[in-house]
Write a protein that holds these residues in place. Structure first.
Motif, mmCIF file in Angstrom:
data_model
loop_
_atom_site.group_PDB
_atom_site.id
_atom_site.type_symbol
_atom_site.label_atom_id
_atom_site.label_comp_id
_atom_site.label_asym_id
_atom_site.label_seq_id
_atom_site.Cartn_x
_atom_site.Cartn_y
_atom_site.Cartn_z
ATOM 1 N N UNK A 83 -7.412 1.574 -6.094
ATOM 2 C CA UNK A 83 -6.910 2.945 -6.008
ATOM 3 C C UNK A 83 -7.940 3.809 -5.289
ATOM 4 N N UNK A 84 -7.485 4.605 -4.307
ATOM 5 C CA UNK A 84 -8.391 5.485 -3.564
ATOM 6 C C UNK A 84 -7.937 6.928 -3.734
ATOM 7 N N UNK A 85 -8.868 7.772 -4.112
ATOM 8 C CA UNK A 85 -8.545 9.187 -4.318
ATOM 9 C C UNK A 85 -8.589 9.928 -2.981
ATOM 10 N N UNK A 86 -8.132 11.183 -2.986
ATOM 11 C CA UNK A 86 -8.046 11.954 -1.741
ATOM 12 C C UNK A 86 -9.417 12.168 -1.109
ATOM 13 N N UNK A 87 -10.458 12.188 -1.924
ATOM 14 C CA UNK A 87 -11.800 12.380 -1.357
ATOM 15 C C UNK A 87 -12.459 11.061 -0.966
ATOM 16 N N UNK A 128 -8.497 11.140 -12.408
ATOM 17 C CA UNK A 128 -7.162 11.247 -11.816
ATOM 18 C C UNK A 128 -6.218 11.909 -12.800
ATOM 19 N N UNK A 129 -5.656 13.046 -12.381
ATOM 20 C CA UNK A 129 -4.726 13.768 -13.247
ATOM 21 C C UNK A 129 -3.384 13.921 -12.547
ATOM 22 N N UNK A 130 -2.437 14.481 -13.251
ATOM 23 C CA UNK A 130 -1.098 14.721 -12.710
ATOM 24 C C UNK A 130 -1.201 15.507 -11.401
ATOM 25 N N UNK A 131 -0.525 15.039 -10.386
ATOM 26 C CA UNK A 131 -0.511 15.729 -9.095
ATOM 27 C C UNK A 131 -1.584 15.276 -8.130
ATOM 28 N N UNK A 132 -2.502 14.453 -8.591
ATOM 29 C CA UNK A 132 -3.577 14.000 -7.697
ATOM 30 C C UNK A 132 -3.008 13.100 -6.605
ATOM 31 N N UNK A 133 -3.528 13.303 -5.393
ATOM 32 C CA UNK A 133 -3.080 12.502 -4.260
ATOM 33 C C UNK A 133 -3.903 11.212 -4.202
ATOM 34 N N UNK A 155 0.867 -1.177 0.000
ATOM 35 C CA UNK A 155 0.000 0.000 0.000
ATOM 36 C C UNK A 155 0.902 1.225 0.000
ATOM 37 N N UNK A 156 0.713 2.094 -0.979
ATOM 38 C CA UNK A 156 1.542 3.294 -1.086
ATOM 39 C C UNK A 156 0.670 4.519 -1.241
ATOM 40 N N UNK A 157 1.095 5.607 -0.611
ATOM 41 C CA UNK A 157 0.401 6.885 -0.725
ATOM 42 C C UNK A 157 1.331 7.853 -1.447
ATOM 43 N N UNK A 158 0.827 8.554 -2.418
ATOM 44 C CA UNK A 158 1.675 9.483 -3.151
ATOM 45 C C UNK A 158 0.863 10.344 -4.103
ATOM 46 N N UNK A 159 1.576 10.951 -5.041
ATOM 47 C CA UNK A 159 0.885 11.776 -6.037
ATOM 48 C C UNK A 159 1.111 11.185 -7.424
ATOM 49 N N UNK A 160 0.087 11.313 -8.223
ATOM 50 C CA UNK A 160 0.140 10.746 -9.574
ATOM 51 C C UNK A 160 1.064 11.584 -10.459
ATOM 52 N N UNK A 161 2.015 10.911 -11.077
ATOM 53 C CA UNK A 161 2.869 11.589 -12.049
ATOM 54 C C UNK A 161 2.278 11.453 -13.450
ATOM 55 N N UNK A 162 1.793 10.259 -13.762
ATOM 56 C CA UNK A 162 1.276 10.024 -15.104
ATOM 57 C C UNK A 162 0.317 8.833 -15.096
#
Lengths: 133, 258
Positions: free
Chosen positions: A115-119, A89-94, A38-45
Motif C-alpha cells: 500500500x502506498x500513501x499519497x505522500x 491511513x484514515x477515511x478518505x485517504x488517497x 494495482x488500484x488507486x482510490x480513497x480509503x473508505x474503511x
C-alpha cells in the motif's frame, strides 16, 4: 555513505519481500497470484482485526462511477510492529494498493500486498504470504 | 598462566555472569515475566539473536528432511480421518485458538508474540492474537476435576530447579494443534508437558512433549524453541471477527482434499 546505506536498505527490503513471512490459510484458493492488480482510490474503511485485516477502497471506474473494493491483509500486530500505525491511513485517504485479485472475478476483492500513501510512503509485507500454491 | 587455565577461568566467569543475569522473584525462582517473541512479529525480520517469525523451528523451509510434526505421527486411522479434513475446517478461521501453537510455541497460540506475568503463586501466560490466557499455579495443587474440557486445556506447574514445568490436560477435541490450514486435529486424550527455562535476561528456552495416544503412534517431541525478550512490555488488544473470512473459507472448501 548515504547511497550505500540506501542501497543496503533496498536490498534488505527486497530480500524481506521475497521471503514468505507467515504461511497462512489458503489464500491461493481465494486469490490468484497470477493476477496482480494495482488500484488507486480513497480509503473508505480500515478494519484492523484478526484473523485478517481489511482495507476497503473506493475506486472510480472508467465511467466515473465509484466501485467498492475490499483488500484482505495480514494480522494487525504484524503490520503495526513492522511500521504501520492505525493513524497513518484514515477515511478518505488517497492510496494506491497493489495485490492479487480474487479468483472469483465477479468479486471486487483482493489480497493486499503493498500500500502506498499519497505522500509516497509504501507499506509492504501486509499480505499473509501463501506458500501452498 | 597456561592458556587452558585462562580459558577455564573465562568460561567460569561467563557462566557466573549468565546465571546472575537471570532475573529472579523474591522466592528465588527465575522470573519468566516479559513479552517474548522470536525477534520479530509476523512479516518482520528478527532484530538479532532470535528466531524470526518467518523461520520458526519445526516448520520446513524446503531444505533438509521434513521436520517431525504432530500430524506426521498420526496412526493409520488418524491419517484416514485427516484426509477428510482441509483448510476450510481449520478452527482458527473462526477465531478459535489452537490447542498448542502455530509456530510450535504454545504461549503464542496463533501469532508470534506472547506475554508471561509471574506472581508468587501463578505463572500467567497471555496470548495476543486470540486473547488466550492460561493461569498456571505452582503451589503443588493437582489438576482440577471441576472444570470442563477446554480449547487450551487445564494446567498446573512446578519448579524443577530453575526450569518451570507445565502439565496440561483436560482438552476438548474441537481445536487443532496448529493453524494456517495444516490439518492437525487431536483427541480429548491430549496431554502437553512443557519446560520453560530463562537462560539469561533476554532469552527463554522452551521444550515440549505432546502426547495423544488416541491419534499418535508415539509422543511428539516439539523442537526446542528459543525466544527473545521483546523491546516492549505489553501485548496489544486485538479483536477477531470470523465473518470477515467467509469467502476465504468458501474458497478453501472448493479445494481438493489432502
Amino acid at each position: 555513505m548515504k547511497r550505500i546505506f540506501f542501497a543496503l536498505s533496498t536490498l534488505i527490503l527486497l530480500a524481506a519481500a521475497a521471503v514468505p513471512a507467515f504461511a497462512h490459510h489458503s489464500f491461493a484458493a481465494a486469490y490468484d497470484m497470477q493476477q496482480p492488480i494495482t488500484l488507486h482510490g480513497t480509503i473508505d474503511q480500515v478494519l484492523l482485526r484478526n484473523p485478517h485485516s481489511w482495507f476497503m477502497l473506493d475506486v472510480k471506474n472508467e465511467k466515473g462511477e465509484t466501485e467498492k473494493w475490499a483488500f484482505e491483509a495480514g494480522t494487525p500486530s504484524g503490520m503495526i510492529r513492522n511500521g504501520y500505525t492505525p493513524q497513518i491511513i484514515k477515511h478518505g485517504a488517497e492510496v494506491t494498493i497493489k495485490g492479487f485479485r480474487a479468483r472469483d472475478a465477479s468479486q471486487k476483492r483482493g489480497m493486499l500486498r503493498e500500500l502506498t500513501t499519497a505522500d509516497g510512503k509504501t507499506f509492504g509485507l501486509f499480505g499473509p504470504q501463501e506458500n501452498k500454491q | 598462566m597456561k592458556p587452558a587455565i585462562v580459558a577455564l577461568l573465562f568460561a567460569c566467569a561467563l557462566g557466573a555472569q549468565t546465571k546472575s543475569d537471570v532475573p529472579r522473584t523474591a522466592d528465588g525462582h527465575p522470573d519468566l515475566s516479559g513479552v517474548w517473541w522470536g525477534g520479530a512479529d509476523v512479516g518482520g525480520r528478527p532484530a538479532g539473536g532470535g528466531r524470526g517469525a518467518g523461520a520458526p523451528a519445526g516448520r520446513g523451509g524446503g531444505r533438509g528432511p521434513a521436520p517431525v510434526t504432530f500430524s506426521s505421527l498420526y496412526t493409520d486411522a488418524a491419517k484416514a480421518h485427516a484426509k477428510t479434513l482441509s483448510d476450510k475446517d481449520d478452527p482458527t478461521l473462526t477465531c478459535t485458538p489452537t490447542a498448542f501453537g502455530t509456530l510450535n510455541v504454545s504461549m503464542w497460540d496463533v501469532g508470534a508474540v506472547g506475554q508471561i506475568v509471574q506472581t508468587p503463586k501463578f505463572v500467567i501466560f497471555l496470548a495476543e492474537t486470540y486473547h488466550g490466557w492460561q493461569i498456571v499455579p505452582f503451589d503443588g495443587r493437582p489438576h482440577r476435576d471441576t472444570v470442563p474440557p477446554s480449547n487450551r486445556g487445564e494446567a498446573v506447574g512446578k519448579w524443577d530447579g530453575d526450569t518451570f514445568v507445565v502439565d496440561k490436560t483436560n482438552f476438548n477435541d474441537q481445536t487443532w494443534i496448529s493453524a494456517e490450514g495444516r490439518v492437525s486435529y487431536h483427541s480429548d486424550a491430549l496431554h502437553v508437558i512443557e519446560r520453560y527455562r530463562r537462560i539469561d535476561k533476554d532469552t527463554l528456552e522452551i521444550e515440549a512433549t505432546v502426547e495423544d495416544p488416541k491419534v499418535l503412534t508415539k509422543p511428539w517431541i516439539v523442537p526446542k524453541q528459543t525466544l527473545k525478550l521483546a523491546p516492549f512490555d505489553q501485548i496489544m488488544p486485538l479483536d477477531c471477527n470470523s465473518s470477515d473470512v467467509k469467502e476465504l473459507i468458501d474458497a478453501a472448501a472448493a479445494l481438493p482434499k489432502n
